[in-house]
Design a protein around this motif. Sequence first.
Motif, PDB file in Angstrom:
ATOM      1  N   GLY A 245       5.367   5.317   3.039  1.00 20.96           N
ATOM      2  CA  GLY A 245       5.274   4.447   1.872  1.00 20.96           C
ATOM      3  C   GLY A 245       6.128   5.364   0.657  1.00 20.96           C
ATOM      4  N   PHE A 246       5.583   6.619   0.426  1.00 19.02           N
ATOM      5  CA  PHE A 246       6.486   7.523  -0.237  1.00 19.02           C
ATOM      6  C   PHE A 246       8.022   7.476   0.019  1.00 19.02           C
ATOM      7  CE2 PHE A 246       8.289  11.607  -1.804  1.00 19.02           C
ATOM      8  CZ  PHE A 246       7.892  11.357  -3.011  1.00 19.02           C
ATOM      9  N   ILE A 247       8.294   7.581   1.338  1.00 17.27           N
ATOM     10  CA  ILE A 247       9.645   7.755   1.649  1.00 17.27           C
ATOM     11  C   ILE A 247      10.463   6.404   1.487  1.00 17.27           C
ATOM     12  CG2 ILE A 247      11.267   7.768   3.884  1.00 17.27           C
ATOM     13  CD1 ILE A 247       9.426   9.921   4.935  1.00 17.27           C
ATOM     14  N   SER A 248       9.735   5.395   1.477  1.00 17.55           N
ATOM     15  CA  SER A 248      10.159   3.822   1.473  1.00 17.55           C
ATOM     16  C   SER A 248      10.563   3.748  -0.016  1.00 17.55           C
ATOM     17  CB  SER A 248       9.462   2.649   1.790  1.00 17.55           C
ATOM     18  OG  SER A 248       9.684   1.658   1.457  1.00 17.55           O
ATOM     19  N   LEU A 249       9.492   4.276  -0.882  1.00 14.50           N
ATOM     20  CA  LEU A 249       9.564   4.348  -2.512  1.00 14.50           C
ATOM     21  C   LEU A 249      11.046   4.897  -2.944  1.00 14.50           C
ATOM     22  CD1 LEU A 249       8.311   3.696  -5.477  1.00 14.50           C
ATOM     23  CD2 LEU A 249       7.357   5.907  -5.113  1.00 14.50           C
TER      24      LEU A 249
ATOM     25  N   ILE B 229      19.498   2.319   5.038  1.00 11.83           N
ATOM     26  CA  ILE B 229      18.467   2.908   5.883  1.00 11.83           C
ATOM     27  C   ILE B 229      17.014   1.911   6.297  1.00 11.83           C
ATOM     28  CG2 ILE B 229      16.875   4.967   6.321  1.00 11.83           C
ATOM     29  CD1 ILE B 229      18.487   6.483   4.152  1.00 11.83           C
ATOM     30  N   PRO B 230      16.915   1.424   7.365  1.00  9.42           N
ATOM     31  CA  PRO B 230      16.033   0.465   7.864  1.00  9.42           C
ATOM     32  C   PRO B 230      14.636   1.046   7.770  1.00  9.42           C
ATOM     33  CG  PRO B 230      17.062   1.063   9.673  1.00  9.42           C
ATOM     34  CD  PRO B 230      17.806   1.650   8.669  1.00  9.42           C
ATOM     35  N   THR B 231      14.166   1.381   6.578  1.00 10.13           N
ATOM     36  CA  THR B 231      12.532   2.351   6.813  1.00 10.13           C
ATOM     37  C   THR B 231      11.570   1.463   7.522  1.00 10.13           C
ATOM     38  OG1 THR B 231      13.599   3.016   4.566  1.00 10.13           O
ATOM     39  CG2 THR B 231      11.438   3.766   5.178  1.00 10.13           C
TER      40      THR B 231
END
Length: 92
Positions: free
Chosen positions: A55-59, A70-72
């Motif tokens: 979630g943090f990486i996606s944010l 980047i397809p998170t």
Amino acid sequence: MNKYKKLILGLILDALGLVSFIIPGIGEFSDIVWAPISGWLMTKLYVGKAGKVAGFISLVEEGLPGFDVIPTFTLMWLYTYVIKKETPEINA
């Protein structure tokens, strides 16, 4: 949720993240709105520590310009069900 439904949903959410490339100018504003929603959705799709990290990486990925490619969600699905080989939740 079935792991393949989660994959399809992830592909759709990754596609939504690419909308900012389609609409020049307005797209960067959409990232400001989409980034926290994306992070929150990731934590709901993937619970636990891995979900929080994703979630943090996606944010961050959605919030930074140019990283929308980047397809998170898809990468998280691959990590969860292919690399880590987690079995789907029975009661979810």
